[in-house]
Design an enzyme around this catalytic site. Sequence first.
Site, PDB file in Angstrom:
ATOM      1  N   GLN A 240      30.118 -19.572  28.203  1.00  0.00           N
ATOM      2  CA  GLN A 240      30.100 -18.108  28.175  1.00  0.00           C
ATOM      3  C   GLN A 240      28.804 -17.588  27.565  1.00  0.00           C
ATOM      4  O   GLN A 240      28.523 -16.398  27.620  1.00  0.00           O
ATOM      5  CB  GLN A 240      31.310 -17.573  27.386  1.00  0.00           C
ATOM      6  CG  GLN A 240      32.632 -17.751  28.124  1.00  0.00           C
ATOM      7  CD  GLN A 240      33.829 -17.149  27.412  1.00  0.00           C
ATOM      8  OE1 GLN A 240      34.840 -17.823  27.237  1.00  0.00           O
ATOM      9  NE2 GLN A 240      33.760 -15.897  26.997  1.00  0.00           N
ATOM     10  N   ARG A 387      40.321 -12.995  24.744  1.00  0.00           N
ATOM     11  CA  ARG A 387      40.201 -11.682  25.358  1.00  0.00           C
ATOM     12  C   ARG A 387      40.260 -10.577  24.303  1.00  0.00           C
ATOM     13  O   ARG A 387      41.026  -9.626  24.410  1.00  0.00           O
ATOM     14  CB  ARG A 387      41.293 -11.465  26.388  1.00  0.00           C
ATOM     15  CG  ARG A 387      40.871 -10.413  27.394  1.00  0.00           C
ATOM     16  CD  ARG A 387      41.800 -10.372  28.563  1.00  0.00           C
ATOM     17  NE  ARG A 387      41.286  -9.429  29.545  1.00  0.00           N
ATOM     18  CZ  ARG A 387      41.432  -9.585  30.846  1.00  0.00           C
ATOM     19  NH1 ARG A 387      42.018 -10.638  31.336  1.00  0.00           N
ATOM     20  NH2 ARG A 387      40.977  -8.693  31.683  1.00  0.00           N
ATOM     21  N   CYS A 388      39.425 -10.730  23.279  1.00  0.00           N
ATOM     22  CA  CYS A 388      39.318  -9.671  22.284  1.00  0.00           C
ATOM     23  C   CYS A 388      37.989  -9.827  21.584  1.00  0.00           C
ATOM     24  O   CYS A 388      37.279 -10.792  21.805  1.00  0.00           O
ATOM     25  CB  CYS A 388      40.473  -9.689  21.293  1.00  0.00           C
ATOM     26  SG  CYS A 388      40.196 -10.602  19.788  1.00  0.00           S
ATOM     27  N   GLU A 763      38.799  -6.192  27.312  1.00  0.00           N
ATOM     28  CA  GLU A 763      39.688  -6.773  26.319  1.00  0.00           C
ATOM     29  C   GLU A 763      40.718  -5.790  25.782  1.00  0.00           C
ATOM     30  O   GLU A 763      41.701  -6.195  25.169  1.00  0.00           O
ATOM     31  CB  GLU A 763      38.836  -7.372  25.218  1.00  0.00           C
ATOM     32  CG  GLU A 763      37.981  -8.465  25.849  1.00  0.00           C
ATOM     33  CD  GLU A 763      36.903  -9.023  24.981  1.00  0.00           C
ATOM     34  OE1 GLU A 763      36.518  -8.346  24.028  1.00  0.00           O
ATOM     35  OE2 GLU A 763      36.457 -10.130  25.266  1.00  0.00           O
TER      36      GLU A 763
END
Lengths: 809, 164
Positions: A240, A387-388, A763
Site C-alpha cells: 500500500q 479501513r480507518c 473509511e
Amino acid sequence: MKDEVQTREDRVAGLKGLGCSRKRVEDARFTQGKGNYVDDIKLPGMLHGDFVRSPYAHARVVSINAEAALALDGVVAVITAKDLEPLGLHWMPTLAGDKQMVLADGKVLFQGQEVAFVVAKDRYVAADAVELVEVEYEELPVLTDPFEALKSDVVLREDLLGDGDTLPDGAHGPRNHPNHIFTWEVGDKDATEQVLSEADVVAEEMVYYHRTHPCPLETCGSVASMDKVNGKLTLYGTFQAPHAIRTVVSLISGIEEHNIRVISPDIGGGFGNKVGAYAGYVCSVVASIVTGVPVKWVEDRMENLMTTAFARDYWMKGKISATKDGKITGLWCHTTADHGGFDACADPTKFPAGFMNICTGSYDIPTAFLSVDGVYTNKAPGGVAYRCSFRVTEAAYFIERMIEVLAIELNMDAAELRRINFIRKDQFPYQSALGWEYDSGDYHTAWDKALESVGYEALRAEQAQRVEDFKAGKTRKLLGIGLTHFTEIVGAGPVKNCDILGLGMFDSCEIRIHPTGSAIARLGTISQGQGHATTFAQILASEIGLPADSITIEEGDTDTAPYGLGTYGSRSTPVAGAATAMAGRKIRAKAQMIAAYLLEVHDNDVEFDVDRFVVKGAPERFKTMKEIAFAAYNQAIPGIEPGLEAVSYYDPPNMTYPFGAYICVMEIDVDTGEHEIRQFYALDDCGTRINPMIIEGQVHGGLTEALAIAMGQEIAYDELGNVKTGTLMDFFLPTAWETPNYTTDHTETPSPHHPIGAKGVGESPNVGGVPAFSNAVHDAFRAFGLRQSHMPHDHWRIWKTANDLGLHG
Amino acid sequence: MSNKMHIKLNVNGEDHEFLAEPRELLIHTLRERLNLTGPHVGCETSHCGACTVTIDGKSVKSCTMFVAQANGAEVTTIEGIGSPDALHVLQESFREHHGLQCGFCTPGMITRASKLLEENPNPTEEEVRFGMAGNLCRCTGYQNIVKSILAAAAELNAVKEAAQ
C-alpha cells in the site's frame, strides 16, 4: 469550429470532471480477467518460497534440522535466522519503532510465526519441504490476556530487558513492566478527574473492541528479482506504500535506493493489511539475492489471518460526565492495547495509539483525558487501521457507546443527547480538548436530515409498542434503532506532525501534457480498488480543462512515480488529490502565459474557462487547452521553455474531518439470537464529491465490512494462543445473502484548506458503521436493562445476552 | 514424484494434453500451466469463489478440485466468457453499475453469474443473492453486484424477446 457550437454546459460535461459519476477506466481489464496481481507475475526461472511456521504461541526454538528438506528433489535452499544474521536481516524494524524477527531468532512469540523459509522450484515441492524441516521447540508459558501480561513474571521480549536493573525506555518512552510497550497520555488528567468528581451524572463502562483482521480477498505476497548483472533489485508486491517499502528495503539491505525498483501491481484489496513490511517480503528478497533468480512468496489464507497485521484489540475503560439535563462536561478514557508479540502498529511516529485522541467525537466536550498502555502478548503483531485512519474506528466506537450509556444513565433519548452536545457549525475551526483542530462541519444539519429521513419519531413509537407486545407475549422479536454520528480524521498528514519511520507523510503528483492535448499523471499513492485511475483524472480534468478520458493515471512503480507515502488512512484524496490539483494549477499557470502570447494580450488579460483561456471581455477570442498544449511543444515562445509538465509535493496544512450520520434499524429474534437489518441509512459528508458513483460504492463496501466486524468477525485465541479463526469457515465474511441494501445520502461541507474541498470517504463507513450496528443490538435490549455487551454480536452472543437478561422465561 | 497422469482438458474451446501430478489443483493448472490468470486464489478452502470456473455446465471452485478430477472435462474461465470485441452482457453490466472495485473477485463473480443466469434467466433479487452466496466480495457490499446481475438478466431477456 466545433467548439463554437458547444454550450458551456456541454464543454463541462465533456470533461467528466469533478462531480461526474464517471464509469471506471479500470473495469475493462478486471471484468475480462486481465488484472495483474502479484500472484499473476511469472518470471523466467522463478522459484517459490514457503514458510515453516511455529505451531506454538510461545516457545524456545531448540534446533532446526533441514537435512531431509534439502535432500528433496527441487529444493534449492532452506533459510533460517542463522543465515540472515550475518546480513543483519534476522530482525527488521517495525513501523512503530520496535523491531521484529524476520525468522525465529531463538524463540517464537505467536502461533504461525515464521521459523524457516524454504525455496524450491515450485509451490508443491516447497510445501512438501516445509513438512520435512524438523524443528525442536521447548514450550513456554503463554500470555494471551493483556491485563495478565502486565502482572506476569513471564517475559516475552528478553531482547528489550537491557543489561541494568532498570528497564530501558521503549520507542515511546518509559516502560513499567517487561511486557509493557508504552504509556501515551493526552489531555488534562487533573482537570478531567475534578470535572468527573463534581458532575451531576457520571457513566462508566468498559468498551472492548475485539481483535479482527482486514482480510482482503487477495492475500499478501511478493516477487523479488535480483539482477546480478546490473545490480538492480526489482520487487513486486502487495504494497500500500511502495515508496516507503523501497526506502525500508534500502535501509535494511544496504542496496542503494536507485538500484531498487518497487512495483505494486494491481492489489486485490488492502484495507490496511498491506501497509506493513512482512517476513515474506524480506525472505523473498534475500532468497533472490542468494539464488540469483526471481523468488515468489504468496501466503495462503490461513497464513494471512494468523500472521499478517490484525486490527483493533483495544480495551477502552471510559467515564463520561454530564449535567442532569445532559450537557457533557468531561470524558476520561484508559485503554489497554494488545499489540501482540512485536509492536508493529502502523501509526505515525508521534502517535503510538494512532489518532485515538479523536475520541471526543462529534461533541463539544470541554475537558478530556486519554491514556493508552501498549502491551506485549503471545498474539500476532499488527494493529493496523482496518479501513480507518489510525485507530479512529476504536475512538468512534468508544465515544458512540459512551454516549449511549450516558443516555441510559440520564434516561434520555440518545438522538437528543447527541444533538445538544454536537459541536455547532459556528464553532469551526474547533479546538478539541485532546488537541485536534477540526477543520469544518455541520453536524446538526446532517443529524436532522438523517432522523427525518428514517422517520425517527415513528420508529421510536413502533419500538415502544414492540416492547409492550413482547412483554405481553405477542412477539419474540425486538426492535433496535442504532444511532451514530461520527467524525473522522484523515489525510495524514502535516509533515510536522506525521511521519512513519522518519518519512514525512506528504504526497505527490507529476503531470506531463502531451502535444496533442492528452496527458499522463503519476502519483505517490496506489489504488487497491478505490478507482484512482478514474477519480484523479477527474480532478485533473476540472483543473486543466482536458477530458478525463484523455488522461492516464499511473501509480505504483517507484522508478516512474514521484515519491509518496501511499494509500491508507483515507489519505489519497486529501493529500495526493490535493497534490494533483496543485500540479494541475501549475500547468494552468504556464498555459495562461502561452495563451496570452498566442492571443497577443497580457497574461492578466486572459482567464480560464472550463477548457480554454479566453480574453477577458471578448469570449470569442480564446485558445483551448488542446491548442495551448500543441503550442507549448511546437512553437518558439520568447521567455518560455518548451514543454508542459508540472510536479507537486503536497504537505497538507491540517487533516480533514469527514463526518456522517448513520442509522440502523434491526430486528432481533430473542430465541435464536439471529438479526435482520430492516433498514440502514448512511449520510456521509466528505466535502466536495469527486465521483458520486464511487463514493456510494465505497460506502456500501465499508458498511459491509462494518457489518462483519460488529456482527461476527473476530480473530479469537484459546488460552494456549492457538488461533481459533484461521479460515474463512470460522472468520466471518458476509455473503450477498447476509448483506442488506443500504440507503446512502449526503451533505456537502467542503474542507476549507483542501484545494478542491475534498475530505476522503473510503473509511467513513467502517468508522461509523460498526457503532451503528452495535448500538442497534444494544438499543434493542435497552428496555430490558442492557448497558454494554462485547462485539462481535454473533447469534450465540445475542442469544446469551437475551438469556442473561432473563428473556428466555 | 514421477507419478504423473495423462490429462486431457478442453479449456475455453481449446484442447490441451499434458502430464501432471494427480494432486495438482485445477486452479494451478489454469493459472500456471495454461497462463489463464483470470480465476484467482483467495482462500484455498472453497469459501470465497474467486477461483470459480464452469466445468461441464456447472459452477465449480477450482481451488479444491484436482486436475485429475477434471480429466476429460470442458472448462470455461472468465477468459472464455467474452472478448474485447464482444464483451458478455455481464461484463458490460458490472462496469455500468459499478459492480466491482479491486477486481479480485470479479472474474469468479462474473463466471458464476453467467451460469446463474443460465440456470435461472429471470431471477428475483433474493434468488440472485442466494445464487451468488458462494462468491465473496470485500469491496462492494454486493448491492451493485446484485444490481449488475439483475440488469444483465433484463438485457439478456430483452434480446431474447426481440429475437423471438
